[in-house]
Design an enzyme around this catalytic site. Structure first.
Site, PDB file in Angstrom:
ATOM      1  N   SER A   1       0.866  -1.097  -0.006  1.00 20.65           N
ATOM      2  CA  SER A   1       0.060  -0.107  -0.077  1.00 20.65           C
ATOM      3  C   SER A   1       0.882   1.233   0.130  1.00 20.65           C
ATOM      4  O   SER A   1       0.220   2.206  -0.201  1.00 20.65           O
ATOM      5  CB  SER A   1      -0.947  -0.012   1.255  1.00 20.65           C
ATOM      6  OG  SER A   1      -1.655  -1.199   1.466  1.00 20.65           O
TER       7      SER A   1
ATOM      8  N   HIS B   1      -1.593  -2.781  -7.200  1.00 21.12           N
ATOM      9  CA  HIS B   1      -2.003  -2.288  -5.994  1.00 21.12           C
ATOM     10  C   HIS B   1      -3.592  -2.637  -6.253  1.00 21.12           C
ATOM     11  O   HIS B   1      -4.192  -1.549  -6.433  1.00 21.12           O
ATOM     12  CB  HIS B   1      -1.491  -0.841  -5.504  1.00 21.12           C
ATOM     13  CG  HIS B   1      -2.121  -0.482  -4.197  1.00 21.12           C
ATOM     14  ND1 HIS B   1      -2.465   0.753  -4.025  1.00 21.12           N
ATOM     15  CD2 HIS B   1      -2.481  -1.205  -3.092  1.00 21.12           C
ATOM     16  CE1 HIS B   1      -2.942   0.845  -2.683  1.00 21.12           C
ATOM     17  NE2 HIS B   1      -2.881  -0.323  -2.130  1.00 21.12           N
TER      18      HIS B   1
ATOM     19  N   GLU C   1      -4.116   0.390  -9.018  1.00 27.05           N
ATOM     20  CA  GLU C   1      -2.918   1.403  -9.220  1.00 27.05           C
ATOM     21  C   GLU C   1      -1.839   0.488  -9.695  1.00 27.05           C
ATOM     22  O   GLU C   1      -1.470  -0.678  -9.231  1.00 27.05           O
ATOM     23  CB  GLU C   1      -2.577   2.002  -8.009  1.00 27.05           C
ATOM     24  CG  GLU C   1      -3.495   3.297  -7.469  1.00 27.05           C
ATOM     25  CD  GLU C   1      -3.041   3.777  -6.347  1.00 27.05           C
ATOM     26  OE1 GLU C   1      -2.957   5.065  -6.274  1.00 27.05           O
ATOM     27  OE2 GLU C   1      -2.573   3.116  -5.152  1.00 27.05           O
TER      28      GLU C   1
ATOM     29  N   ASN D   1      -3.806   6.402  -1.492  1.00 29.98           N
ATOM     30  CA  ASN D   1      -3.432   6.174   0.226  1.00 29.98           C
ATOM     31  C   ASN D   1      -2.503   7.457   0.490  1.00 29.98           C
ATOM     32  O   ASN D   1      -2.847   7.725   1.698  1.00 29.98           O
ATOM     33  CB  ASN D   1      -2.539   4.919   0.731  1.00 29.98           C
ATOM     34  CG  ASN D   1      -3.456   3.615   0.617  1.00 29.98           C
ATOM     35  OD1 ASN D   1      -4.562   3.717   0.984  1.00 29.98           O
ATOM     36  ND2 ASN D   1      -3.022   2.507   0.007  1.00 29.98           N
TER      37      ASN D   1
HETATM   38  P1  NAD Z   1      -3.482  -9.693   6.315  1.00 34.72           P
HETATM   39  O1  NAD Z   1      -2.824  -9.392   7.613  1.00 34.72           O
HETATM   40  O2  NAD Z   1      -5.025 -10.050   6.137  1.00 34.72           O
HETATM   41  O3  NAD Z   1      -2.544 -10.931   5.556  1.00 34.72           O
HETATM   42  C1  NAD Z   1      -1.416 -10.683   5.446  1.00 34.72           C
HETATM   43  C2  NAD Z   1      -0.991 -12.411   5.326  1.00 34.72           C
HETATM   44  O4  NAD Z   1       0.403 -12.303   4.938  1.00 34.72           O
HETATM   45  C3  NAD Z   1      -1.149 -13.252   6.395  1.00 34.72           C
HETATM   46  O5  NAD Z   1      -1.871 -14.209   6.274  1.00 34.72           O
HETATM   47  C4  NAD Z   1       0.016 -13.618   6.924  1.00 34.72           C
HETATM   48  O6  NAD Z   1       0.203 -14.940   7.594  1.00 34.72           O
HETATM   49  C5  NAD Z   1       1.019 -13.737   5.724  1.00 34.72           C
HETATM   50  N1  NAD Z   1       2.317 -13.437   5.700  1.00 34.72           N
HETATM   51  C6  NAD Z   1       3.111 -12.826   6.331  1.00 34.72           C
HETATM   52  N2  NAD Z   1       4.491 -13.215   6.401  1.00 34.72           N
HETATM   53  C7  NAD Z   1       4.453 -13.931   5.084  1.00 34.72           C
HETATM   54  C8  NAD Z   1       5.272 -14.783   4.511  1.00 34.72           C
HETATM   55  N3  NAD Z   1       6.702 -14.618   4.908  1.00 34.72           N
HETATM   56  N4  NAD Z   1       5.170 -15.737   3.471  1.00 34.72           N
HETATM   57  C9  NAD Z   1       4.088 -15.858   3.379  1.00 34.72           C
HETATM   58  N5  NAD Z   1       2.886 -15.038   3.746  1.00 34.72           N
HETATM   59  C10 NAD Z   1       3.110 -14.356   4.877  1.00 34.72           C
HETATM   60  O7  NAD Z   1      -3.036  -8.422   5.535  1.00 34.72           O
HETATM   61  P2  NAD Z   1      -3.678  -7.550   4.058  1.00 34.72           P
HETATM   62  O8  NAD Z   1      -4.836  -6.761   4.601  1.00 34.72           O
HETATM   63  O9  NAD Z   1      -4.403  -8.720   3.362  1.00 34.72           O
HETATM   64  O10 NAD Z   1      -2.483  -7.042   3.452  1.00 34.72           O
HETATM   65  C11 NAD Z   1      -1.575  -7.500   2.489  1.00 34.72           C
HETATM   66  C12 NAD Z   1      -1.046  -6.505   1.795  1.00 34.72           C
HETATM   67  O11 NAD Z   1      -1.759  -5.905   0.888  1.00 34.72           O
HETATM   68  C13 NAD Z   1      -0.107  -5.575   2.346  1.00 34.72           C
HETATM   69  O12 NAD Z   1       0.943  -4.942   1.786  1.00 34.72           O
HETATM   70  C14 NAD Z   1      -1.039  -4.174   2.621  1.00 34.72           C
HETATM   71  O13 NAD Z   1      -0.652  -3.046   2.563  1.00 34.72           O
HETATM   72  C15 NAD Z   1      -1.807  -4.679   1.045  1.00 34.72           C
HETATM   73  N6  NAD Z   1      -2.993  -3.890   0.985  1.00 34.72           N
HETATM   74  C16 NAD Z   1      -3.815  -4.019   2.061  1.00 34.72           C
HETATM   75  C17 NAD Z   1      -5.223  -3.443   1.838  1.00 34.72           C
HETATM   76  C18 NAD Z   1      -6.506  -3.364   2.897  1.00 34.72           C
HETATM   77  O14 NAD Z   1      -7.138  -2.406   2.869  1.00 34.72           O
HETATM   78  N7  NAD Z   1      -6.122  -4.151   3.955  1.00 34.72           N
HETATM   79  C19 NAD Z   1      -5.426  -2.660   0.422  1.00 34.72           C
HETATM   80  C20 NAD Z   1      -4.787  -2.739  -0.420  1.00 34.72           C
HETATM   81  C21 NAD Z   1      -3.302  -3.245  -0.253  1.00 34.72           C
END
Ligand code: NAD
Length: 293
Positions: free
Chosen positions: A121, A142, A154, A192
């Site tokens: 993000s 993104h 994005e 963001n």
């Molecule tokens: P989340 O916490 O729901 O999920 C993250 C997952 O990654 C978890 O299941 C965790 O076990 C896994 N993980 C951690 N380390 C790992 C590794 N070494 N190998 C494999 N898996 C691993 O988080 P999320 O909300 O799904 O966010 C994930 C990404 O997407 C982040 O970079 C976040 O910034 C981005 N993002 C989030 C949003 C949002 O609104 N939540 C929106 C756009 C982008």
């Protein structure tokens, strides 16, 4: 012939990784889903099944389409299992160390022509690219949350991203029937950069006692016509993710206007991360959300 993405590896089966896997499989792509344990992968696949089930109930797809999409998603217990992916989408936690470790550990497992993308993000694409073995074939893709419902994606080039990688990523997103917007590689990109300071300001508004959780969210829903209040949205995004994005803005742009609100820090330290932990600015444990302030 230009490079075509057919098979996708998704690293991280959290809310975003599952969403990306779901829309990709629904569009006919084969998907390999990875996380840190088989249990998390299985939980991710179950979550996708439940989401697709709700789509069927709403009349958005048939049972046969749901079954076809689910059949395209396979667990990938380790990075060696991603060896024939054309695109690996990293959607692990928003933590630079975690992401760098993923890219370092992917080295040696992928096809030379495979594209590696991050769903970060906020973190610099150019800096993340430097921890891969293929900065030219690395890009920021993104997706927004929830992936199945949000129209925008994005696309962010790192300094080294080559044109073929950009074109292949763009075609992939178009096949998901989503709209691309292109952002330069600056902290938090476009959405963001604008959204998170607004959410952080809402938390300051709460912190300074200007209004309650309910007053702030009602004000922005009915006064600014936002579909969700900013605190409700923060819970939805995940407060840890919100804090990470503010820290990246604060450090990356070195401007005090991006200082994360101490109350946001406190919620994250308490482990009250929003919906994913059942408690954040609202408490979701008894069904209907109850404001925590
Ligand atoms: P989340 O916490 O729901 O999920 C993250 C997952 O990654 C978890 O299941 C965790 O076990 C896994 N993980 C951690 N380390 C790992 C590794 N070494 N190998 C494999 N898996 C691993 O988080 P999320 O909300 O799904 O966010 C994930 C990404 O997407 C982040 O970079 C976040 O910034 C981005 N993002 C989030 C949003 C949002 O609104 N939540 C929106 C756009 C982008």
């Amino acid at each position: 012939m230009s490079f075509e993405i057919r098979k996708i590896g998704v690293v991280g089966a959290g809310q975003m990784g599952c969403g990306i896997a779901q829309v990709s499989a629904s569009a006919g792509f084969e998907v390999l889903l990875n996380d840190i344990s088989p249990e998390r992968i299985e939980a991710g696949i179950a979550r996708i099944g439940a989401n697709l089930g709700r789509a069927v109930e709403r009349g958005g797809m048939t049972v046969a389409e749901k079954d076809a999409a689910l059949a395209l998603i396979k667990p990938a217990a380790d990075f060696a299992a991603l060896g024939d992916a054309d695109l690996v989408m990293e959607a692990a936690s928003e933590n630079e160390e975690v992401k760098r470790a993923v890219f370092t550990n992917l080295r040696g497992h992928l096809k030379p022509e495979a594209v590696v993308a991050t769903n970060t993000s906020s973190i610099s694409i150019t800096r993340l690219a430097a921890s891969t073995d293929r900065p030219g074939r690395f890009i920021g893709i993104h997706f927004m949350n929830p992936v199945p419902r949000m129209q925008l994606v994005e696309l962010i080039r790192g300094i080294a991203t080559d044109d073929e990688t950009f074109a292949a990523a763009k075609v992939f997103i178009e096949k998901l029937h989503k709209t691309v917007t292109v952002s330069e590689d600056f902290p938090a990109f476009i959405v963001n950069r604008i959204l998170l300071p607004m959410i952080n300001e809402a938390i300051y508004t709460l912190y300074e006692g200007v209004g309650s959780v309910d007053a702030i969210d009602t004000a922005m829903r009915l006064g600014a016509n936002h579909p969700m209040g900013p605190l409700q949205l923060a819970d939805f995004i995940g407060l840890d993710t919100c804090l990470s994005i503010m820290q990246v803005l604060h450090e990356g742009l070195a401007d005090s206007k991006y200082r994360p609100c101490p109350l946001l820090v406190k919620y994250v330290e308490a482990g009250w991360l929003g919906r994913k932990t059942q408690r954040g600015f609202y408490d979701y444990r008894s069904g209907a959300p109850i404001p925590t302030r």
